[in-house]
Scaffold this motif. Structure first.
Motif, PDB file in Angstrom:
ATOM      1  N   SER A 192      -2.978   3.719 -10.220  1.00 32.98           N
ATOM      2  CA  SER A 192      -2.045   2.868 -10.951  1.00 32.98           C
ATOM      3  C   SER A 192      -0.793   3.690 -11.198  1.00 32.98           C
ATOM      4  CB  SER A 192      -2.667   2.397 -12.269  1.00 32.98           C
ATOM      5  OG  SER A 192      -1.722   1.652 -13.017  1.00 32.98           O
ATOM      6  N   GLN A 193       0.247   3.386 -10.441  1.00 40.46           N
ATOM      7  CA  GLN A 193       1.461   4.207 -10.462  1.00 40.46           C
ATOM      8  C   GLN A 193       2.690   3.310 -10.373  1.00 40.46           C
ATOM      9  OE1 GLN A 193       0.586   5.619  -6.577  1.00 40.46           O
ATOM     10  NE2 GLN A 193      -0.222   7.599  -7.277  1.00 40.46           N
TER      11      GLN A 193
ATOM     12  N   GLU B 284       0.810  -1.217   0.000  1.00 37.97           N
ATOM     13  CA  GLU B 284       0.000   0.000   0.000  1.00 37.97           C
ATOM     14  C   GLU B 284       0.844   1.268   0.000  1.00 37.97           C
ATOM     15  OE1 GLU B 284      -2.825  -0.526   3.207  1.00 37.97           O
ATOM     16  OE2 GLU B 284      -3.286  -2.555   2.495  1.00 37.97           O
ATOM     17  N   GLN B 285       2.050   1.189   0.549  1.00 37.63           N
ATOM     18  CA  GLN B 285       2.882   2.387   0.613  1.00 37.63           C
ATOM     19  C   GLN B 285       3.809   2.528  -0.586  1.00 37.63           C
ATOM     20  OE1 GLN B 285       4.563   1.575   4.492  1.00 37.63           O
ATOM     21  NE2 GLN B 285       3.219   3.084   5.465  1.00 37.63           N
ATOM     22  N   THR B 286       4.270   1.388  -1.115  1.00 36.58           N
ATOM     23  CA  THR B 286       5.289   1.510  -2.159  1.00 36.58           C
ATOM     24  C   THR B 286       5.040   0.625  -3.380  1.00 36.58           C
ATOM     25  OG1 THR B 286       6.664  -0.066  -0.956  1.00 36.58           O
ATOM     26  CG2 THR B 286       7.101   2.256  -0.563  1.00 36.58           C
ATOM     27  N   GLY B 287       3.903  -0.036  -3.430  1.00 32.35           N
ATOM     28  CA  GLY B 287       3.571  -0.796  -4.633  1.00 32.35           C
ATOM     29  C   GLY B 287       4.406  -2.035  -4.866  1.00 32.35           C
ATOM     30  N   ILE B 288       5.095  -2.505  -3.847  1.00 36.52           N
ATOM     31  CA  ILE B 288       5.828  -3.768  -3.993  1.00 36.52           C
ATOM     32  C   ILE B 288       4.801  -4.899  -3.898  1.00 36.52           C
ATOM     33  CG2 ILE B 288       7.679  -5.224  -3.099  1.00 36.52           C
ATOM     34  CD1 ILE B 288       8.656  -2.506  -4.117  1.00 36.52           C
ATOM     35  N   PRO B 289       4.727  -5.774  -4.915  1.00 32.04           N
ATOM     36  CA  PRO B 289       3.658  -6.780  -4.970  1.00 32.04           C
ATOM     37  C   PRO B 289       3.957  -7.972  -4.063  1.00 32.04           C
ATOM     38  CG  PRO B 289       5.031  -6.947  -6.914  1.00 32.04           C
ATOM     39  CD  PRO B 289       5.563  -5.785  -6.126  1.00 32.04           C
TER      40      PRO B 289
ATOM     41  N   PHE C  79     -10.785  -5.656 -17.244  1.00 27.13           N
ATOM     42  CA  PHE C  79     -10.306  -6.570 -16.224  1.00 27.13           C
ATOM     43  C   PHE C  79     -10.171  -5.834 -14.885  1.00 27.13           C
ATOM     44  CE2 PHE C  79      -8.197 -10.662 -17.812  1.00 27.13           C
ATOM     45  CZ  PHE C  79      -9.074 -10.806 -18.850  1.00 27.13           C
ATOM     46  N   THR C  80     -10.140  -6.625 -13.837  1.00 27.01           N
ATOM     47  CA  THR C  80      -9.799  -6.092 -12.525  1.00 27.01           C
ATOM     48  C   THR C  80      -8.569  -6.849 -12.036  1.00 27.01           C
ATOM     49  OG1 THR C  80     -10.629  -5.556 -10.323  1.00 27.01           O
ATOM     50  CG2 THR C  80     -11.408  -7.628 -11.279  1.00 27.01           C
ATOM     51  N   TYR C  81      -7.684  -6.156 -11.339  1.00 29.31           N
ATOM     52  CA  TYR C  81      -6.391  -6.721 -10.960  1.00 29.31           C
ATOM     53  C   TYR C  81      -6.095  -6.477  -9.483  1.00 29.31           C
ATOM     54  CZ  TYR C  81      -5.405  -6.692 -16.004  1.00 29.31           C
ATOM     55  OH  TYR C  81      -5.446  -6.893 -17.356  1.00 29.31           O
ATOM     56  N   LEU C  82      -5.259  -7.311  -8.948  1.00 28.39           N
ATOM     57  CA  LEU C  82      -4.608  -7.045  -7.662  1.00 28.39           C
ATOM     58  C   LEU C  82      -3.115  -7.164  -7.902  1.00 28.39           C
ATOM     59  CD1 LEU C  82      -6.685  -9.005  -4.968  1.00 28.39           C
ATOM     60  CD2 LEU C  82      -6.447  -6.527  -5.186  1.00 28.39           C
ATOM     61  N   MET C  83      -2.308  -6.503  -7.097  1.00 24.92           N
ATOM     62  CA  MET C  83      -0.858  -6.624  -7.248  1.00 24.92           C
ATOM     63  C   MET C  83      -0.427  -8.059  -6.988  1.00 24.92           C
ATOM     64  SD  MET C  83       0.335  -3.140  -5.280  1.00 24.92           S
ATOM     65  CE  MET C  83      -1.053  -2.883  -4.178  1.00 24.92           C
ATOM     66  N   PRO C  84       0.522  -8.651  -7.704  1.00 27.41           N
ATOM     67  CA  PRO C  84       1.140  -8.088  -8.898  1.00 27.41           C
ATOM     68  C   PRO C  84       0.194  -8.122 -10.092  1.00 27.41           C
ATOM     69  CG  PRO C  84       1.941 -10.317  -8.528  1.00 27.41           C
ATOM     70  CD  PRO C  84       1.056  -9.979  -7.368  1.00 27.41           C
ATOM     71  N   VAL C  85       0.176  -7.033 -10.844  1.00 31.34           N
ATOM     72  CA  VAL C  85      -0.748  -6.880 -11.964  1.00 31.34           C
ATOM     73  C   VAL C  85      -0.286  -7.657 -13.194  1.00 31.34           C
ATOM     74  CG1 VAL C  85      -1.661  -5.176 -13.608  1.00 31.34           C
ATOM     75  CG2 VAL C  85      -1.516  -4.620 -11.160  1.00 31.34           C
ATOM     76  N   HIS C  86       1.045  -7.652 -13.423  1.00 33.46           N
ATOM     77  CA  HIS C  86       1.610  -8.081 -14.715  1.00 33.46           C
ATOM     78  C   HIS C  86       1.535  -9.585 -14.977  1.00 33.46           C
ATOM     79  CE1 HIS C  86       4.684  -7.242 -11.619  1.00 33.46           C
ATOM     80  NE2 HIS C  86       4.867  -8.514 -11.798  1.00 33.46           N
TER      81      HIS C  86
ATOM     82  N   ARG D 254       2.213   0.164  -8.094  1.00 32.32           N
ATOM     83  CA  ARG D 254       1.122   0.265  -7.110  1.00 32.32           C
ATOM     84  C   ARG D 254      -0.196   0.376  -7.840  1.00 32.32           C
ATOM     85  NH1 ARG D 254       0.112   4.356  -2.019  1.00 32.32           N
ATOM     86  NH2 ARG D 254      -0.023   5.932  -3.642  1.00 32.32           N
ATOM     87  N   TYR D 255      -1.070  -0.552  -7.587  1.00 32.78           N
ATOM     88  CA  TYR D 255      -2.315  -0.655  -8.330  1.00 32.78           C
ATOM     89  C   TYR D 255      -3.445  -0.961  -7.355  1.00 32.78           C
ATOM     90  CZ  TYR D 255      -5.539  -2.243 -12.013  1.00 32.78           C
ATOM     91  OH  TYR D 255      -6.601  -2.386 -12.867  1.00 32.78           O
ATOM     92  N   ILE D 256      -4.395  -0.066  -7.268  1.00 35.48           N
ATOM     93  CA  ILE D 256      -5.571  -0.267  -6.417  1.00 35.48           C
ATOM     94  C   ILE D 256      -6.788  -0.247  -7.327  1.00 35.48           C
ATOM     95  CG2 ILE D 256      -6.929   0.645  -4.484  1.00 35.48           C
ATOM     96  CD1 ILE D 256      -4.174  -0.279  -3.613  1.00 35.48           C
ATOM     97  N   PRO D 257      -7.564  -1.337  -7.322  1.00 40.49           N
ATOM     98  CA  PRO D 257      -8.663  -1.432  -8.289  1.00 40.49           C
ATOM     99  C   PRO D 257      -9.812  -0.485  -7.943  1.00 40.49           C
ATOM    100  CG  PRO D 257      -8.722  -3.299  -6.786  1.00 40.49           C
ATOM    101  CD  PRO D 257      -7.463  -2.536  -6.463  1.00 40.49           C
ATOM    102  N   LYS D 258     -10.606  -0.168  -8.924  1.00 37.82           N
ATOM    103  CA  LYS D 258     -11.875   0.522  -8.710  1.00 37.82           C
ATOM    104  C   LYS D 258     -12.789  -0.378  -7.883  1.00 37.82           C
ATOM    105  CE  LYS D 258     -12.787   3.820 -12.397  1.00 37.82           C
ATOM    106  NZ  LYS D 258     -11.441   4.053 -12.957  1.00 37.82           N
ATOM    107  N   VAL D 259     -13.702   0.237  -7.173  1.00 43.27           N
ATOM    108  CA  VAL D 259     -14.710  -0.525  -6.441  1.00 43.27           C
ATOM    109  C   VAL D 259     -15.931  -0.682  -7.347  1.00 43.27           C
ATOM    110  CG1 VAL D 259     -16.216  -0.557  -4.420  1.00 43.27           C
ATOM    111  CG2 VAL D 259     -13.919   0.412  -4.248  1.00 43.27           C
ATOM    112  N   GLY D 260     -16.309  -1.921  -7.603  1.00 40.96           N
ATOM    113  CA  GLY D 260     -17.520  -2.154  -8.371  1.00 40.96           C
ATOM    114  C   GLY D 260     -17.407  -1.846  -9.850  1.00 40.96           C
ATOM    115  N   ALA D 261     -16.180  -1.850 -10.360  1.00 35.98           N
ATOM    116  CA  ALA D 261     -15.975  -1.571 -11.787  1.00 35.98           C
ATOM    117  C   ALA D 261     -14.607  -2.116 -12.176  1.00 35.98           C
ATOM    118  CB  ALA D 261     -16.036  -0.066 -12.053  1.00 35.98           C
TER     119      ALA D 261
END
Lengths: 264, 264, 264, 264
Positions: free
Chosen positions: C194-195, C117-122, D8-15, C181-188
């Motif tokens: 996405s950064q 959540e802080q640095t996008g490390i999966p 699509f919907t994703y969670l980390m890791p996305v790729h 760092r990827y946080i999905p949309k809620v309900g879509a």
């Protein structure tokens, strides 16, 4: 100073106390069991059956059990994998048929200690997953320090009913479990105690499902499992010629905890 | 059919094989140990010392150990909590001083089985955290199924050097560990095997830190720990009058695995 | 009622409080790391590198780390497996080389949450054994619910010294770790966030051993690992053409916890 | 190179890939739940309810759940402890009553990640014992690295039937679970994403037992639980004035996995 009482039974450590020996002690637990039996090579299996026994059939039975509501564990739970073969014991006094316990893996230490020291069941530790259930599929994985060595799969085909259920119930009602209790000498080869122990056990089957089962043993290196690799690899060396039975049962185990005896 | 070999030593299960008995067997491991000794009430402590022993001092020693690079576990690791009291054994043949083992908790099952069956060390299972280290603070927590029953804390005050280190090294170099090996009768009260076992153990201390230590026992109910509550509560009932010693050591343990003997 | 403070940073749950944002926050920990890099098939590896990056070499780096004395965990510890590939980022503003993080497995949840959540490390969970050490051999096993999917082995050939050590030290001193760092949309479908995040990390290597390393990925079925099988199988599908580097290092990690930034 | 797909919907890791977004996705699981609600001090509880909400009653609901046969985990299982309070949301657009989630502890990481990132449920890790059952007694213990912080006890008084069961069924059929999804800025204070999320959840209760329940929070120090102590101590500071409800339910949860939405 501490002195043990004559009519007590103890497990180590002794000096914090034991319990009065009561031959009528009953222990109860709920059980969900997945049992898969398979035919193997007689010659190979006999390597692991001690002298004094006769192998009744070249068959290995592997049984996963999840025990819950275990009364002596104040309602706790654990899982086990029991591996046995059908034998006849030809002793000086005793002649009986039973299930010779090749090995039992359990995922909690307390029942391992009691089982080994009180009744000679060769229990050792493994991580055993609760059943993963996507009806009608059931699966579990057994591993040691992250190294998978056994997977069990089952696909239920239907409820067992009528006479089939009655037969199954009586088959599970009492099993002559046999263990080899062996305590080594201190500072010397050989045993201070070497006995075969008969521990009649049973399960009150309440419901059962028949189906198709499969299992896969995976050999491990000493680096992967330094203390059990030779046990696993011995079992993995026994070919699975054909699966004889696969059944999933629900029920209740009622055990005479002090009902074991040495057979000779 | 399987038959045990005369010059072998075995642990259950026997029928998959054992190892040739070699009196010179050495096992080695790395050790990080945190030892805290405290004075308690003599009368209370004597309740847990068996007849035949004399309590040399009203003192309890609690020692956390993290063992790594354990050769018989192919380089694996585990943690333990050892609880002992200083005693003199007055036997028919043997007269010696040692550390009577009240109980040992370990977080891996394999060494528990060997310790109990081969040398009578009363090992049982607990979850034992690796040391949490915020220099100069060190802490660990011991629990059973999520129920905390022992916490150990240490604050290092400085490296032990010179003659103090020499004294500490020789103190740790050989310890007369004594266990009570007890295997119950099957289907009857009393023991099939009841022996005191002397197992000289030692650690080659490489470095040590002195400091202040503290510990706290927490009583548990049978519901929280059905199989050990009476052990824990017995120890918790011993007052911690004053901490006699607190030391953190690093070193290497070299054990004569077959060097134990029954004392009489 | 709770209201977040403007100059604070929070993680869920927010309403119990967070911490004042301090750009100079340093976190420290001890590290034992086993790093194995291998050449693979460029085309296959590129499937997992997002657009906007250039794969600098068809190389996968797998690194086991055991962190101890972690200050933000009050001296606690955990293990991780880091998998990355060398990339160049061609952004609108930023142009830089770094290690694109394909996936990280950790055996403790708290650092997983912060890392994602802080640095996008999966980061995701796995059981990761502490190193088993029979010098000069080192090994670890990575598994999920008892299913082995990665084993790492290393045989040390000798201490790295002199200029080689200096080179290695500077190589580990600062690594441009990059996460998505990827946080999905809620309900879509799609993302609310996405950064690409650059998080410079480093280790002060104190000592190192060179040697030969090997690793083995094991494919898992969805039944064995329902939430990660496709990740594992993707990595398992990349051939290990040759091991480029294998090194075991000891040192200290000093991280600028708030030193990450979004790259564009 | 990898590029995410629009639908699509994703969670980390996305790729490594995600899944096509399907608003009708249903997830199912079996549930055994022990729910204990208690009255506490309004002023204290309001400290943890964010602005924009009204606390409908000074009540905390603590619910243990064991989920099994979880379809998205291929039949796997986990345990959780859900802590919530009854609230009314006064938004610009949305006005609704629900259960504001204070915190959820789960003993598996995969559902923690999805819950946090997809629906803002503030899930964190703890060890949570399966229910220990000595009918009519039920108990569980929640701990972190061996440090107990919550115990739940229940004594069943009898099966809920008739109209009481109907009322209970409809009460559990749909719950307006509300979470606060908060993702911090990178390298700065404050949030990149801060939303309240409504996630209607429900359980088809099949059977229920009423009884008496109790719970005990135990405060922890930062050394005992560095990452959650302030959460636990906040909850422990709320007095348990009286237990309002204690009920044990069995049933099936059917969730619209994509049925959550941001409320404003």
């Amino acid at each position: 100073m501490f002195r043990p009482q004559d009519d007590f039974t103890y497990l180590m450590p002794v000096h914090f106390g034991g319990g009065r020996f009561d031959p009528g002690t009953i222990v109860t637990q709920r059980s969900t069991a997945l049992t898969v039996s398979y035919e193997t090579e007689r010659d190979l299996l006999e390597n692991y059956i001690p002298e004094g026994f006769e192998l009744l059939a070249p068959e290995v039975q592997v049984s996963f059990n999840r025990f819950t509501e275990i009364d002596w564990m104040q309602g706790g739970q654990y899982n086990l994998i029991n591996v046995s073969a059908p034998v006849r014991f030809h002793g000086k006094k005793d002649h009986l048929d039973g299930a010779y316990t090749l090995v039992v893996w359990e995922n909690k230490t307390a029942p391992i200690l009691g089982g080994r020291e009180q009744t000679g069941i060769p229990k050792i530790y493994a991580d055993i997953e609760d059943l993963h259930i996507v009806r009608p599929h059931y699966a579990t994985t057994v591993s040691y320090e992250g190294n998978t060595f056994l997977t069990l799969d089952f696909e239920a085909a239907g409820e067992v009913t009528g006479q089939d259920l009655d037969a199954l119930k009586s088959g599970f009602a009492s099993v002559n479990t046999i263990g080899w209790r062996y305590i080594p000498k201190v500072g010397a080869p050989g045993a201070d105690l070497s006995q075969f122990v008969l521990y009649p056990q049973g399960m009150e089957v309440e419901s059962a499902q028949a189906g198709t089962g499969s299992l896969r043993w995976t050999e491990l290196t000493p680096m992967q499992n330094p203390v059990q690799y030779y046990i696993i690899n011995s079992l993995a060396s026994l070919p699975v010629k054909s699966v004889a039975q696969a059944v999933l049962t629900e029920g209740r185990a009622v055990l005479h905890a002090m009902g074991a005896r040495v057979i000779e």
